[in-house]
Design a protein around this motif. Structure first.
Motif, short mmCIF file in Angstrom:
data_model
loop_
_atom_site.label_atom_id
_atom_site.label_comp_id
_atom_site.label_asym_id
_atom_site.label_seq_id
_atom_site.Cartn_x
_atom_site.Cartn_y
_atom_site.Cartn_z
N TYR A 217 0.83 -1.20 0.00
CA TYR A 217 0.00 0.00 0.00
C TYR A 217 0.86 1.25 0.00
N LEU A 218 1.87 1.28 0.85
CA LEU A 218 2.73 2.46 0.94
C LEU A 218 3.46 2.73 -0.38
N ARG A 219 3.90 1.67 -1.05
CA ARG A 219 4.57 1.84 -2.34
C ARG A 219 3.62 2.45 -3.36
N ILE A 220 2.40 1.94 -3.40
CA ILE A 220 1.43 2.45 -4.37
C ILE A 220 1.04 3.89 -4.03
N HIS A 265 14.58 -10.13 7.28
CA HIS A 265 13.31 -9.43 7.33
C HIS A 265 13.46 -8.17 8.21
N ILE A 266 12.72 -7.14 7.84
CA ILE A 266 12.75 -5.89 8.58
C ILE A 266 11.33 -5.44 8.89
N ASN A 267 11.19 -4.60 9.90
CA ASN A 267 9.90 -4.02 10.24
C ASN A 267 9.56 -2.89 9.28
N ILE A 268 8.29 -2.55 9.24
CA ILE A 268 7.85 -1.50 8.32
C ILE A 268 8.55 -0.18 8.62
N GLU A 269 8.84 0.09 9.93
CA GLU A 269 9.48 1.35 10.30
C GLU A 269 10.95 1.39 9.89
N GLU A 270 11.53 0.24 9.58
CA GLU A 270 12.92 0.21 9.14
C GLU A 270 13.07 0.54 7.66
N LYS A 271 11.98 0.42 6.91
CA LYS A 271 12.01 0.77 5.49
C LYS A 271 11.39 2.14 5.24
N TRP A 272 10.31 2.42 5.97
CA TRP A 272 9.57 3.65 5.74
C TRP A 272 9.73 4.56 6.96
N SER A 273 9.88 5.83 6.70
CA SER A 273 10.00 6.78 7.80
C SER A 273 8.66 6.97 8.47
N LEU A 274 8.68 7.45 9.71
CA LEU A 274 7.43 7.71 10.42
C LEU A 274 6.59 8.76 9.68
N PHE A 275 7.28 9.71 9.05
CA PHE A 275 6.56 10.73 8.27
C PHE A 275 5.83 10.08 7.09
N GLU A 276 6.51 9.18 6.38
CA GLU A 276 5.89 8.53 5.22
C GLU A 276 4.71 7.67 5.64
N ILE A 277 4.85 6.93 6.74
CA ILE A 277 3.75 6.09 7.20
C ILE A 277 2.55 6.97 7.58
N SER A 278 2.82 8.05 8.30
CA SER A 278 1.74 8.96 8.70
C SER A 278 1.11 9.65 7.49
N GLU A 279 1.93 9.89 6.47
CA GLU A 279 1.46 10.57 5.27
C GLU A 279 0.62 9.65 4.39
N TYR A 280 1.02 8.39 4.26
CA TYR A 280 0.41 7.51 3.27
C TYR A 280 -0.54 6.46 3.84
N TRP A 281 -0.30 5.96 5.06
CA TRP A 281 -1.14 4.88 5.58
C TRP A 281 -2.54 5.40 5.86
N PRO A 282 -3.59 4.75 5.38
CA PRO A 282 -4.93 5.36 5.40
C PRO A 282 -5.69 5.27 6.71
#
Length: 330
Positions: A217-220, A265-282
């Motif tokens: 989802y975050l990639r899209i 394997h990595i956690n979602i926060e290790e690939k995506w910044s907190l800003f990006e997650i807050s910006e994109y995750w619905p």
């Protein structure tokens, strides 16, 4: 199946044993899927006869391809293996711990074919258009999930579904009609359909991400933000799929260790910044730093109490019309 029958859907599902669950999954899929489909089973070294069970399935409007692995692969690697052999215009990424409502695929396929979205998911226990209803059903299922109804695992799982809904077809028809036409950005990790067009854009799943749905989802969403894609993944109210949610979680040490020949394997926060997650995750309540308000906590407590008070009701019509209808607002 006649090899010339055009498959609208290729449905990929990884498995590692658990024959009782696989039987329930496939029975539900076969009975409730409208479009012709090919099921691509990635058998990750099952310790039971699950692979043979799927290989034995024959039908007029479906086909089953079983790919057997000599080791227990992780989820994203398994899905990529299925995606590589898929050829249908729409591909589904499924878990095997789900049960389908009648015609679950039709609204999702229709939305993709009409260009509404390139990635469509059904509503379910984790995400509903009605927050009260979502909390009520989720709480009800958590109570049922903890109970043991039979020493036979297949019977135990079937009984849990019956206690939860009374009749899942009746309940599914009611809830799909109630939320017909409702859609909102999001993704269901246990069941989502993707267009061939979108697959060509995103390529494979990131093998490091076991939370592949979040990452997808975050990639899209990021590509939509950048103007590379136009449509976000959507969850549609016209389709309902039940997710067991850890109902079959094995005891520690029972599951065969996974063997992955790729970076850790990595956690979602290790690939995506907190800003990006807050910006994109619905979903705001799943974003980093989210805290429930006092009124929100009280609301959830009351809904949990309502769920516990109605736990003995097995009639799907009762659950849909008489219980939920009293307090749930669309």
């Amino acid at each position: 199946m006649n090899i010339h029958t055009p498959f609208v859907l290729d449905l990929v599902v990884p498995i590692h044993g658990n024959l009782p669950l696989n039987k329930i999954f496939f029975e539900s899929l076969k009975e409730n899927t409208f479009h012709p489909f090919r099921l691509i089973v990635i058998d990750n070294h099952s310790p039971d006869a699950s692979g043979e069970f799927f290989q034995s399935q024959k039908g007029k409007d479906f086909d089953v391809l079983v790919i057997k692995n000599s080791k227990n692969q992780c989820y994203p690697v398994s899905m990529n293996q299925g995606l590589k052999v898929s050829t249908a215009p729409i591909v589904g990424l499924l878990n095997n711990d789900i049960v389908f409502s009648p015609g679950w695929d039709s609204p999702l396929v229709d939305a993709i074919q009409r260009g509404v979205t390139d990635c469509a998911s059904p509503i379910g226990l984790e995400h509903l258009p009605d927050a009260n209803l979502e909390e009520f059903l989720f709480s009800r299922w958590r109570i049922i999930l903890k109970r043991q109804y039979s020493s036979e695992e297949e019977e135990n799982l079937r009984t849990k579904i019956n206690v939860m809904y009374g009749s899942l077809p009746i309940f599914g028809k009611w809830i799909q009609e109630r939320f017909k036409g409702v859609k909102f950005p999001g993704i269901m990790g246990h069941c989502h359909l993707i267009s061939r067009h979108l697959l060509e854009w995103i390529g494979e799943l990131d093998v490091r991400m076991e939370g592949a749905d979040w990452d997808l989802y975050l990639r899209i969403a990021k590509m939509v933000k950048e103007g590379k894609l136009e449509k976000l993944p959507m969850i549609l109210g016209d389709s309902y799929v039940h997710h067991f949610i850890r109902a079959t979680k094995r005891k520690k040490g029972f599951r065969e260790p996974r063997i992955c020949n790729h970076p850790p394997h990595i956690n979602i926060e290790e690939k995506w910044s907190l800003f990006e997650i807050s910006e994109y995750w619905p979903f705001p309540n799943q974003r980093p730093g989210f805290k429930k308000t006092f009124s929100e906590r009280i609301r959830k407590i009351l809904l949990k109490l309502k769920a516990r008070m109605t736990i003995s009701k097995r009639d799907g019509i009762y659950l849909a019309e008489r219980v939920i209808g009293k307090f749930s607002k669309t």
